[in-house]
Design a protein around this motif. Structure first.
Motif, PDB file in Angstrom:
ATOM      1  N   LEU A  64      19.464 -31.199 -37.025  1.00 17.77           N
ATOM      2  CA  LEU A  64      18.449 -31.543 -35.837  1.00 17.77           C
ATOM      3  C   LEU A  64      19.023 -30.900 -34.759  1.00 17.77           C
ATOM      4  O   LEU A  64      20.228 -31.241 -34.363  1.00 17.77           O
ATOM      5  CB  LEU A  64      18.129 -33.071 -36.054  1.00 17.77           C
ATOM      6  N   GLY A  65      18.291 -30.331 -33.706  1.00 21.49           N
ATOM      7  CA  GLY A  65      18.532 -30.091 -32.675  1.00 21.49           C
ATOM      8  C   GLY A  65      19.267 -28.804 -32.423  1.00 21.49           C
ATOM      9  O   GLY A  65      19.575 -27.983 -33.192  1.00 21.49           O
ATOM     10  N   LEU A 102      25.806 -37.369 -28.285  1.00 23.81           N
ATOM     11  CA  LEU A 102      26.232 -37.234 -29.782  1.00 23.81           C
ATOM     12  C   LEU A 102      25.352 -35.807 -30.148  1.00 23.81           C
ATOM     13  O   LEU A 102      24.146 -35.541 -29.911  1.00 23.81           O
ATOM     14  CB  LEU A 102      25.325 -38.336 -30.617  1.00 23.81           C
ATOM     15  N   ILE A 103      26.438 -34.915 -30.861  1.00 19.34           N
ATOM     16  CA  ILE A 103      25.738 -33.734 -31.321  1.00 19.34           C
ATOM     17  C   ILE A 103      26.144 -33.639 -32.836  1.00 19.34           C
ATOM     18  O   ILE A 103      27.261 -33.564 -33.213  1.00 19.34           O
ATOM     19  CB  ILE A 103      26.662 -32.663 -30.685  1.00 19.34           C
ATOM     20  N   PRO A 104      25.213 -33.393 -33.652  1.00 15.87           N
ATOM     21  CA  PRO A 104      25.516 -33.233 -35.090  1.00 15.87           C
ATOM     22  C   PRO A 104      26.153 -32.087 -35.343  1.00 15.87           C
ATOM     23  O   PRO A 104      26.274 -30.856 -34.673  1.00 15.87           O
ATOM     24  CB  PRO A 104      23.990 -33.341 -35.664  1.00 15.87           C
ATOM     25  N   PHE A 132      20.032 -30.584 -27.275  1.00 21.42           N
ATOM     26  CA  PHE A 132      18.609 -30.982 -27.143  1.00 21.42           C
ATOM     27  C   PHE A 132      18.080 -31.178 -28.643  1.00 21.42           C
ATOM     28  O   PHE A 132      17.865 -30.395 -29.511  1.00 21.42           O
ATOM     29  CB  PHE A 132      17.581 -29.839 -26.521  1.00 21.42           C
ATOM     30  N   GLY A 133      17.943 -32.506 -28.899  1.00 20.68           N
ATOM     31  CA  GLY A 133      17.232 -33.001 -30.333  1.00 20.68           C
ATOM     32  C   GLY A 133      16.052 -33.491 -30.288  1.00 20.68           C
ATOM     33  O   GLY A 133      15.488 -33.751 -29.274  1.00 20.68           O
ATOM     34  N   ALA A 142      24.118 -28.985 -36.005  1.00 22.94           N
ATOM     35  CA  ALA A 142      23.083 -28.628 -35.222  1.00 22.94           C
ATOM     36  C   ALA A 142      23.074 -27.063 -34.849  1.00 22.94           C
ATOM     37  O   ALA A 142      24.128 -26.254 -35.036  1.00 22.94           O
ATOM     38  CB  ALA A 142      23.276 -29.282 -33.872  1.00 22.94           C
ATOM     39  N   GLU A 143      21.968 -26.434 -34.566  1.00 26.93           N
ATOM     40  CA  GLU A 143      21.873 -25.009 -34.406  1.00 26.93           C
ATOM     41  C   GLU A 143      22.785 -24.439 -33.457  1.00 26.93           C
ATOM     42  O   GLU A 143      22.612 -25.354 -32.104  1.00 26.93           O
ATOM     43  CB  GLU A 143      20.415 -24.607 -34.062  1.00 26.93           C
TER      44      GLU A 143
END
Length: 176
Positions: free
Chosen positions: A68-69, A119-121, A81-82, A124-125
């Motif tokens: 996600l995001g 928080l950043i997975p 940006f999620g 994430a892209e």
């Protein structure tokens, strides 16, 4: 023509593969050529070795995409940006970097004073761009960073609960 899993693996380890190719090519020139070409071969081999070593670190850091995001890195700022959260952290304001493997999926937690944590997975892209940003932090140990990412992704796949790990913290100035 190439299976998606193979393509993803090649993309993940691209720097390491290019470095290994340069290393082999440089060694071949260094050991078989005559004149000044062996010296050029040794230089190419050293460049290939350096690229292979950093490529292995980058390959271990990349955990995949499709999460996600989207992560954007521009002019000393990390933006995420999620669909549910997002924000921007200036690297000069970053006070702590935490790998929170207890989240699903595992997330980076970027802390700055006076603001909520970003928080950043890990998947994430665009999250592969974070390696260069994190490696530029003063006194960070990239080997520990990569090892914790590997541990978090393997633990998440095995379903093991994990605690947040502080990867880096800005040194505080102490005045006497």
């Amino acid at each position: 023509m190439i299976r998606p899993e193979v393509k993803a693996g090649l993309r993940r380890w691209r720097e390491a593969l290019i470095g290994a190719g340069l290393l082999v090519w440089g060694l071949w020139w260094a050991l078989t050529a005559h004149g000044y070409i062996p010296w050029i071969g040794w230089v190419i081999a050293l460049i290939g070795l350096a690229l292979a070593v950093t490529g292995v670190q980058r390959g271990r850091f990349r955990t995949g995409a499709g999460g996600l995001g989207v992560v954007q890195v521009t002019e000393g700022q990390v933006g995420y940006f999620g669909p549910f959260t997002g924000g921007v952290v200036a690297l000069s304001d970053l006070s702590k970097l935490v790998l929170d493997a207890g989240q699903t999926p595992p997330c980076w937690r970027l802390r700055q004073p006076g603001q909520p944590d970003l928080l950043i997975p890990l998947n994430a892209e665009g999250s592969e761009a974070l390696f260069d940003i994190f490696a530029a932090l003063p006194d960070i140990r990239t080997a520990r960073l990569v090892a914790q990412v590997s541990r978090a992704t393997s633990g998440a796949q095995a379903g093991q609960p994990a605690q947040p790990v502080v990867i880096w913290e800005r040194a505080r100035l102490r005045l006497h």
